[in-house]
Design a protein around this motif. Structure first.
Motif, mmCIF file in Angstrom:
data_model
loop_
_atom_site.group_PDB
_atom_site.id
_atom_site.type_symbol
_atom_site.label_atom_id
_atom_site.label_comp_id
_atom_site.label_asym_id
_atom_site.label_seq_id
_atom_site.Cartn_x
_atom_site.Cartn_y
_atom_site.Cartn_z
ATOM 1 N N GLY A 1 0.818 -1.210 0.000
ATOM 2 C CA GLY A 1 0.000 0.000 0.000
ATOM 3 C C GLY A 1 0.848 1.254 0.000
ATOM 4 O O GLY A 1 0.579 2.213 -0.725
ATOM 5 N N LEU A 2 1.927 1.244 0.809
ATOM 6 C CA LEU A 2 2.843 2.384 0.829
ATOM 7 C C LEU A 2 3.540 2.561 -0.521
ATOM 8 O O LEU A 2 3.761 3.686 -0.982
ATOM 9 N N GLN A 3 3.892 1.436 -1.141
ATOM 10 C CA GLN A 3 4.545 1.492 -2.448
ATOM 11 C C GLN A 3 3.621 2.114 -3.498
ATOM 12 O O GLN A 3 4.042 2.960 -4.296
ATOM 13 N N LEU A 4 2.355 1.711 -3.485
ATOM 14 C CA LEU A 4 1.395 2.286 -4.422
ATOM 15 C C LEU A 4 1.165 3.765 -4.148
ATOM 16 O O LEU A 4 1.057 4.577 -5.079
ATOM 17 N N GLU A 5 1.109 4.131 -2.881
ATOM 18 C CA GLU A 5 0.926 5.536 -2.525
ATOM 19 C C GLU A 5 2.118 6.367 -2.986
ATOM 20 O O GLU A 5 1.974 7.484 -3.498
ATOM 21 N N LEU A 6 3.324 5.808 -2.824
ATOM 22 C CA LEU A 6 4.528 6.501 -3.270
ATOM 23 C C LEU A 6 4.511 6.701 -4.783
ATOM 24 O O LEU A 6 4.871 7.772 -5.287
ATOM 25 N N GLU A 7 4.071 5.685 -5.504
ATOM 26 C CA GLU A 7 4.012 5.799 -6.962
ATOM 27 C C GLU A 7 2.994 6.863 -7.377
ATOM 28 O O GLU A 7 3.232 7.620 -8.330
ATOM 29 N N ARG A 8 1.856 6.924 -6.672
ATOM 30 C CA ARG A 8 0.876 7.964 -6.984
ATOM 31 C C ARG A 8 1.449 9.353 -6.724
ATOM 32 O O ARG A 8 1.230 10.283 -7.496
ATOM 33 N N GLU A 9 2.193 9.493 -5.629
ATOM 34 C CA GLU A 9 2.798 10.789 -5.326
ATOM 35 C C GLU A 9 3.832 11.164 -6.383
ATOM 36 O O GLU A 9 3.927 12.337 -6.788
ATOM 37 N N ARG A 10 4.595 10.179 -6.847
ATOM 38 C CA ARG A 10 5.558 10.458 -7.910
ATOM 39 C C ARG A 10 4.854 10.912 -9.182
ATOM 40 O O ARG A 10 5.307 11.823 -9.879
ATOM 41 N N GLU A 11 3.730 10.255 -9.484
ATOM 42 C CA GLU A 11 2.961 10.638 -10.670
ATOM 43 C C GLU A 11 2.431 12.060 -10.529
ATOM 44 O O GLU A 11 2.459 12.843 -11.488
ATOM 45 N N GLU A 12 1.950 12.398 -9.328
ATOM 46 C CA GLU A 12 1.458 13.755 -9.100
ATOM 47 C C GLU A 12 2.589 14.769 -9.249
ATOM 48 O O GLU A 12 2.401 15.855 -9.807
ATOM 49 N N LEU A 13 3.783 14.420 -8.763
ATOM 50 C CA LEU A 13 4.929 15.319 -8.909
ATOM 51 C C LEU A 13 5.307 15.497 -10.374
ATOM 52 O O LEU A 13 5.636 16.605 -10.814
#
Length: 646
Positions: free
Chosen positions: A450-462
């Protein structure tokens, strides 16, 4: 090792002057974008000379803008979004489409060719927005031109190529490339790649065009950028084939597309959404380009039926959001029955769909089709190499980035721990699998995922934020160089452009001319009728000046009633002709102010660069003196002091 393209045969064909090539405004756009000193405003003016290309460029830029963002509505905004290299290639592709809609090759279906090429362009752009192997705007042009070699053969050898296509139609087992090599000493793959190279397309984009019909030939490493681009072109052509195929063929064609999209790391829901977007945009582009299109296939229904056929029941249609929220699927390569049952029970209790396989070979195929987030592999001493090979194969695939591999190991076994390290698994469970311990361990794994997916979403937002910021910065820069009243380049832009053109004129021994254009009696109009009427007149006369000039001329507002026109590659006689045309156009124009009737005239001074001039300020000053002399001698005239001095 990929062999270089043989350009010798291409040079012979090019020398004959029969190859498809850009025409009209496209040539001017390509020439400008090859210069390091071209400004956005200068390029925008040239592009506006072709209203059809303007619409296509804005449409292409909007394909890169998120659906919830403000749409691109102007040429300047489109240029900021796309960038110069993409604009150059698009000008090339759209020019070919405009001028080669028909031809003399009776066996070549020009309409089907361009519909297919358009679908490939839209599909490549959509794919690059997800896999990010190349710029999406470059990918659009790449898809549009991927089959240009076939168009070239139809243009060069209309009768012979028509007979060749008819032979293939009667006998589909014939190899088109082999027949082309025999008949023409080249084939559409090599010819198309050579044409793209000649047009300045980077080699990293040329090679996928060369090999996408035979992706196994170049031997690119799995997961490499080159391999991914080839696979994306294969997939974009498959999407085009499905859209243009009979409805009875749709389901058969959808299954391989789902498998290929999985290898590229695109989940089923995302890929179906991608295809539906391609279908919508195909219709919109078809209207814009006046190409025949058809109703898009029902990709959602096709995807569901094809997924059932390959055994993927773990992701119902439209579950993309749920998939992002938490992991939903696990794959078990666990031969020991008791261990496998314990894992299945614990995983299903945690809400995961579980798939079981009996061999590493089947596990790879299932991983591609199902796209699990967790993979459990049991180490067995007698089959250690097979499990290790499976984990390594996963590492080489793009989907490996979105899953975790968990090794199931016997307790206190050094060989098993060594295997874990060499294989590259992410985590491990120790046998025997106790109920409470297993549940706690799975909770940790799910939390990490879940943390990994959240990190990927944050990277996409960045990444999205960075892209939006870059566009905003370019818009601010463009605004700083634009006159707000007329929309023309302002004084700051004029000085920068003069510096560039002056240096280029000296470096390449080119002629350079300028005009200073003064509106006559603007102050009297403002004093008599008000500044609002004066502003209307000024805006409308600015548009008259713009239309009266040539494509290469740069018109800028210096302030008040004064304009500067920069005329590269222009001698004194030519600039006087252009200035007289400009003067006559303003004299014949009647501004529509909604009130008083006005008559407008301009006084124009012209000058050319001479060897002894110390800088561009001297050239502008000489033209300004000419404009002053024109006003002093009666207005509404053109004066070149250099001609008078001669």
């Amino acid at each position: 090792m990929v062999q270089p393209i043989d350009m010798k045969r291409f040079a012979q064909l090019k020398a004959a002057g029969e190859l498809p090539s850009p025409r009209g405004v496209a040539i001017a756009i390509i020439r400008l974008t090859q210069s390091n000193n071209v400004s956005m405003a200068e390029l925008a003016r040239v592009i506006k000379g072709d209203p059809a290309f303007v619409g296509r460029l804005v449409k292409a830029a909007n394909g890169l803008v998120a659906e919830n963002r403000r749409a691109v509505v102007s040429v300047q905004e489109a240029l900021m979004v796309l960038g110069l290299p993409a604009v150059r290639t698009m000008a090339l592709g759209f020019s070919l489409l405009s001028h080669y809609r028909k031809g003399g090759c009776a066996g070549f279906d020009y309409g089907h060719f361009w519909s297919s090429s358009l679908l490939m362009a839209i599909s490549m752009q959509a794919l690059m927005l997800r896999v990010r192997l190349a710029a999406p705007d470059d990918a659009f042009s790449l898809g549009l031109l991927a089959r240009v070699g076939e168009l070239a053969l139809a243009t060069l050898y209309p009768d012979a190529f028509s007979r060749l296509l008819n032979d293939i139609g009667r006998n589909p087992g014939l190899q088109q490339v082999s027949l082309e090599d025999q008949a023409f000493a080249t084939n559409h793959r090599e010819l198309g790649a050579a044409m793209l190279t000649d047009w300045g397309v980077p080699d990293v984009l040329v090679q996928p065009v060369r090999f996408h019909e035979c992706p196994e030939v170049p031997g690119y490493a799995e997961g490499s950028r080159e391999h991914g681009l080839v696979q994306c072109l294969v997939l974009s052509r498959a999407i085009a084939q499905l859209c243009l195929a009979a409805e009875s063929e749709h389901e058969r064609l959808m299954g391989p597309m789902l498998r290929l999209s999985s290898r590229l790391g695109i989940g089923r829901s995302d890929f179906i959404a991608l295809c539906e977007r391609v279908g919508r945009e195909w219709g919109e582009w078809g209207k814009l380009l006046q190409l025949r299109t058809e109703a898009a296939p029902r990709f959602g229904e096709l995807g569901n039926r094809a997924a059932v056929a390959v055994g993927d029941r773990g992701e119902p249609a439209g579950s993309g959001e749920a998939e992002e929220a938490r992991p939903s699927k696990a794959l078990l390569l666990v031969p020991e029955e008791q261990c496998r049952h314990a894992l299945r029970a614990a995983l299903e209790a945690a809400g995961l769909a579980v798939c079981e396989v009996s061999s590493a070979r089947l596990a790879i195929e299932m991983a591609i089709d199902v796209q699990p987030q967790l993979v459990f592999v049991q180490w067995q001493r007698e089959a250690g190499d097979e499990g290790q090979a499976f984990v390594r194969d996963l590492h080489d695939m793009r989907l490996r980035r979105s899953l975790q591999v968990v090794a199931v190991l016997p307790d206190n076994d050094d060989d098993a721990l060594r295997w874990l390290s060499e294989a590259g698994a992410d985590d491990y469970l120790l046998l025997p699998l106790g109920g409470v311990a297993l549940k706690a361990r799975l909770q940790v794994l799910l939390k990490m995922l879940g943390l990994q997916l959240e990190l990927e979403r944050e990277r996409e937002e960045l990444r999205n934020f960075a892209a939006e910021l870059a566009i905003s910065n370019r818009r601010l820069q463009e605004a700083a160089l634009t006159d707000p009243l007329t929309g023309l380049p302002n004084r700051r832009h004029a000085l920068e452009a003069m510096q560039v053109e002056w240096a280029s004129s000296i470096r390449h021994s080119r002629t350079l001319a300028v005009m200073i254009v003064d509106l006559d009696e603007l102050k009297a109009i403002n004093d008599t009728h008000g500044h609002d009427v004066g502003d209307i007149a000024l805006r409308q006369v600015s548009e008259v000046l713009r239309r009266a000039l040539r494509a290469q001329d740069i018109l800028c507002r210096m302030g008040g009633d004064e304009f500067l026109v920069i005329c590269p590659d222009t001698d004194l006689a030519a600039v006087v002709v252009v200035a007289q045309r400009l003067r006559a156009a303003v004299e014949a124009f009647e501004p529509d102010t909604g009130g008083p009737q006005l008559r407008m005239t301009v006084s124009v001074g012209v000058a050319i660069r001479e060897p002894g001039m110390p800088g561009f300020n001297s050239l502008v000053k000489l033209a300004d003196q000419g404009a002053y002399a024109a006003k002093e001698t009666g207005r509404n005239r053109v004066i070149a002091l250099q001609a008078a001095g001669a």
